[in-house]
Design a protein around this motif. Structure first.
Motif, mmCIF file in Angstrom:
data_model
loop_
_atom_site.group_PDB
_atom_site.id
_atom_site.type_symbol
_atom_site.label_atom_id
_atom_site.label_comp_id
_atom_site.label_asym_id
_atom_site.label_seq_id
_atom_site.Cartn_x
_atom_site.Cartn_y
_atom_site.Cartn_z
ATOM 1 N N GLY A 103 -5.451 14.480 -1.957
ATOM 2 C CA GLY A 103 -5.834 15.817 -1.558
ATOM 3 C C GLY A 103 -4.705 16.548 -0.874
ATOM 4 N N PRO A 104 -4.851 17.852 -0.735
ATOM 5 C CA PRO A 104 -3.802 18.682 -0.150
ATOM 6 C C PRO A 104 -3.778 18.612 1.374
ATOM 7 C CG PRO A 104 -5.695 20.022 -0.696
ATOM 8 C CD PRO A 104 -6.008 18.626 -1.168
ATOM 9 N N GLY A 105 -2.780 19.238 1.937
ATOM 10 C CA GLY A 105 -2.711 19.395 3.391
ATOM 11 C C GLY A 105 -2.186 18.174 4.107
ATOM 12 N N ASP A 106 -2.762 17.930 5.263
ATOM 13 C CA ASP A 106 -2.254 16.885 6.153
ATOM 14 C C ASP A 106 -2.824 15.502 5.859
ATOM 15 O OD1 ASP A 106 -4.816 17.259 7.022
ATOM 16 O OD2 ASP A 106 -4.285 17.747 9.081
ATOM 17 N N GLY A 107 -3.425 15.316 4.706
ATOM 18 C CA GLY A 107 -3.930 13.996 4.347
ATOM 19 C C GLY A 107 -5.288 13.668 4.925
ATOM 20 N N ASP A 108 -6.115 14.691 5.189
ATOM 21 C CA ASP A 108 -7.421 14.424 5.772
ATOM 22 C C ASP A 108 -8.370 13.732 4.792
ATOM 23 O OD1 ASP A 108 -7.639 16.685 4.192
ATOM 24 O OD2 ASP A 108 -8.937 17.756 5.579
ATOM 25 N N SER A 109 -7.986 13.690 3.529
ATOM 26 C CA SER A 109 -8.755 12.968 2.522
ATOM 27 C C SER A 109 -7.918 11.831 1.956
ATOM 28 C CB SER A 109 -9.156 13.917 1.389
ATOM 29 O OG SER A 109 -9.945 14.956 1.873
ATOM 30 N N CYS A 110 -7.136 11.200 2.777
ATOM 31 C CA CYS A 110 -6.129 10.258 2.319
ATOM 32 C C CYS A 110 -6.705 8.899 1.951
ATOM 33 C CB CYS A 110 -5.074 10.078 3.401
ATOM 34 S SG CYS A 110 -3.693 9.089 2.864
ATOM 35 N N VAL A 111 -6.317 8.441 0.789
ATOM 36 C CA VAL A 111 -6.594 7.067 0.387
ATOM 37 C C VAL A 111 -5.267 6.408 0.057
ATOM 38 C CG1 VAL A 111 -8.913 7.523 -0.462
ATOM 39 C CG2 VAL A 111 -6.999 7.634 -2.039
ATOM 40 N N GLU A 112 -5.237 5.101 0.216
ATOM 41 C CA GLU A 112 -4.054 4.337 -0.142
ATOM 42 C C GLU A 112 -4.398 3.468 -1.340
ATOM 43 O OE1 GLU A 112 -1.840 3.728 4.103
ATOM 44 O OE2 GLU A 112 -3.502 2.389 3.639
ATOM 45 N N ILE A 113 -3.401 3.179 -2.127
ATOM 46 C CA ILE A 113 -3.595 2.395 -3.337
ATOM 47 C C ILE A 113 -2.596 1.243 -3.360
ATOM 48 C CG2 ILE A 113 -2.063 3.870 -4.702
ATOM 49 C CD1 ILE A 113 -4.103 3.434 -7.024
ATOM 50 N N ALA A 114 -3.046 0.115 -3.872
ATOM 51 C CA ALA A 114 -2.184 -1.056 -4.033
ATOM 52 C C ALA A 114 -2.296 -1.530 -5.478
ATOM 53 C CB ALA A 114 -2.604 -2.172 -3.087
ATOM 54 N N ASN A 115 -1.194 -1.564 -6.177
ATOM 55 C CA ASN A 115 -1.159 -2.051 -7.556
ATOM 56 C C ASN A 115 -0.717 -3.503 -7.552
ATOM 57 O OD1 ASN A 115 -1.800 0.395 -8.893
ATOM 58 N ND2 ASN A 115 0.270 1.114 -8.493
ATOM 59 N N ARG A 116 -1.570 -4.350 -8.033
ATOM 60 C CA ARG A 116 -1.249 -5.764 -8.179
ATOM 61 C C ARG A 116 -1.349 -6.120 -9.661
ATOM 62 N NH1 ARG A 116 1.634 -6.617 -4.356
ATOM 63 N NH2 ARG A 116 1.352 -8.844 -4.442
ATOM 64 N N ARG A 117 -0.871 -7.255 -10.021
ATOM 65 C CA ARG A 117 -0.869 -7.657 -11.426
ATOM 66 C C ARG A 117 -2.285 -7.762 -11.991
ATOM 67 N NH1 ARG A 117 0.552 -13.370 -13.444
ATOM 68 N NH2 ARG A 117 -0.355 -13.674 -11.412
ATOM 69 N N TRP A 165 0.831 -1.205 0.000
ATOM 70 C CA TRP A 165 0.000 0.000 0.000
ATOM 71 C C TRP A 165 0.868 1.259 0.000
ATOM 72 C CZ3 TRP A 165 -5.070 -0.410 -0.820
ATOM 73 C CH2 TRP A 165 -5.666 -1.645 -0.585
ATOM 74 N N ARG A 166 0.430 2.273 -0.745
ATOM 75 C CA ARG A 166 1.089 3.580 -0.737
ATOM 76 C C ARG A 166 0.013 4.662 -0.781
ATOM 77 N NH1 ARG A 166 0.743 6.089 -5.562
ATOM 78 N NH2 ARG A 166 0.387 4.791 -7.394
ATOM 79 N N ALA A 173 -9.178 -1.264 7.916
ATOM 80 C CA ALA A 173 -9.864 -2.523 8.193
ATOM 81 C C ALA A 173 -11.317 -2.523 7.721
ATOM 82 C CB ALA A 173 -9.806 -2.826 9.682
ATOM 83 N N VAL A 174 -11.861 -1.342 7.433
ATOM 84 C CA VAL A 174 -13.257 -1.260 7.017
ATOM 85 C C VAL A 174 -13.486 -1.973 5.692
ATOM 86 C CG1 VAL A 174 -15.048 0.343 6.250
ATOM 87 C CG2 VAL A 174 -13.764 0.819 8.305
ATOM 88 N N GLY A 175 -12.552 -1.892 4.797
ATOM 89 C CA GLY A 175 -12.705 -2.560 3.506
ATOM 90 C C GLY A 175 -11.925 -1.865 2.423
ATOM 91 N N LEU A 176 -12.052 -2.397 1.236
ATOM 92 C CA LEU A 176 -11.347 -1.832 0.096
ATOM 93 C C LEU A 176 -12.175 -2.021 -1.153
ATOM 94 C CD1 LEU A 176 -9.988 -4.420 -1.677
ATOM 95 C CD2 LEU A 176 -8.652 -4.540 0.403
ATOM 96 N N ALA A 189 -6.364 -1.678 -6.049
ATOM 97 C CA ALA A 189 -7.262 -1.529 -4.906
ATOM 98 C C ALA A 189 -7.038 -0.187 -4.228
ATOM 99 C CB ALA A 189 -7.035 -2.661 -3.909
ATOM 100 N N VAL A 190 -8.098 0.356 -3.640
ATOM 101 C CA VAL A 190 -8.015 1.579 -2.845
ATOM 102 C C VAL A 190 -8.688 1.328 -1.502
ATOM 103 C CG1 VAL A 190 -7.883 3.223 -4.752
ATOM 104 C CG2 VAL A 190 -10.106 2.521 -3.911
ATOM 105 N N ARG A 191 -8.201 2.037 -0.477
ATOM 106 C CA ARG A 191 -8.799 1.951 0.848
ATOM 107 C C ARG A 191 -8.579 3.272 1.571
ATOM 108 N NH1 ARG A 191 -4.583 -2.003 4.123
ATOM 109 N NH2 ARG A 191 -2.874 -0.509 4.210
ATOM 110 N N ASP A 192 -9.345 3.490 2.617
ATOM 111 C CA ASP A 192 -9.217 4.666 3.477
ATOM 112 C C ASP A 192 -8.044 4.425 4.421
ATOM 113 O OD1 ASP A 192 -9.420 6.681 5.384
ATOM 114 O OD2 ASP A 192 -11.579 6.454 5.624
#
Length: 76
Positions: free
Chosen positions: A18-32, A11-12, A44-47, A36-39
């Protein structure tokens, strides 16, 4: 698929979080086979995982606003 997505090193923070301190932060995982994206505040909520072609379409729909319009139309 879920057990493969819990590995923290895949995950990265998305550059579209979004700008600033990451209050709208999502993480992304690139697989073959999917992207996927998650909050990042509550991973743990889901992706959401999509094949690469569908993910590209999803992002374009978010950018041009059609995803919001289509969702609103489906809700009635």
């Amino acid at each position: 698929m879920r057990h493969h997505m819990v590995t923290p090193d895949i995950w990265r923070k998305s550059s579209y979080s979004g700008p600033g301190d990451g209050d709208s932060c999502v993480e992304i995982a690139n697989r073959r086979t999917h992207i996927a994206v998650r909050d990042s505040k509550d991973p743990a909520v889901g992706l959401l995982a999509l094949p690469p072609g569908s993910f590209a379409y999803f992002i374009e729909a978010l950018k041009d606003g059609s995803a919001h319009r289509n969702f609103a139309r489906l809700r009635g």
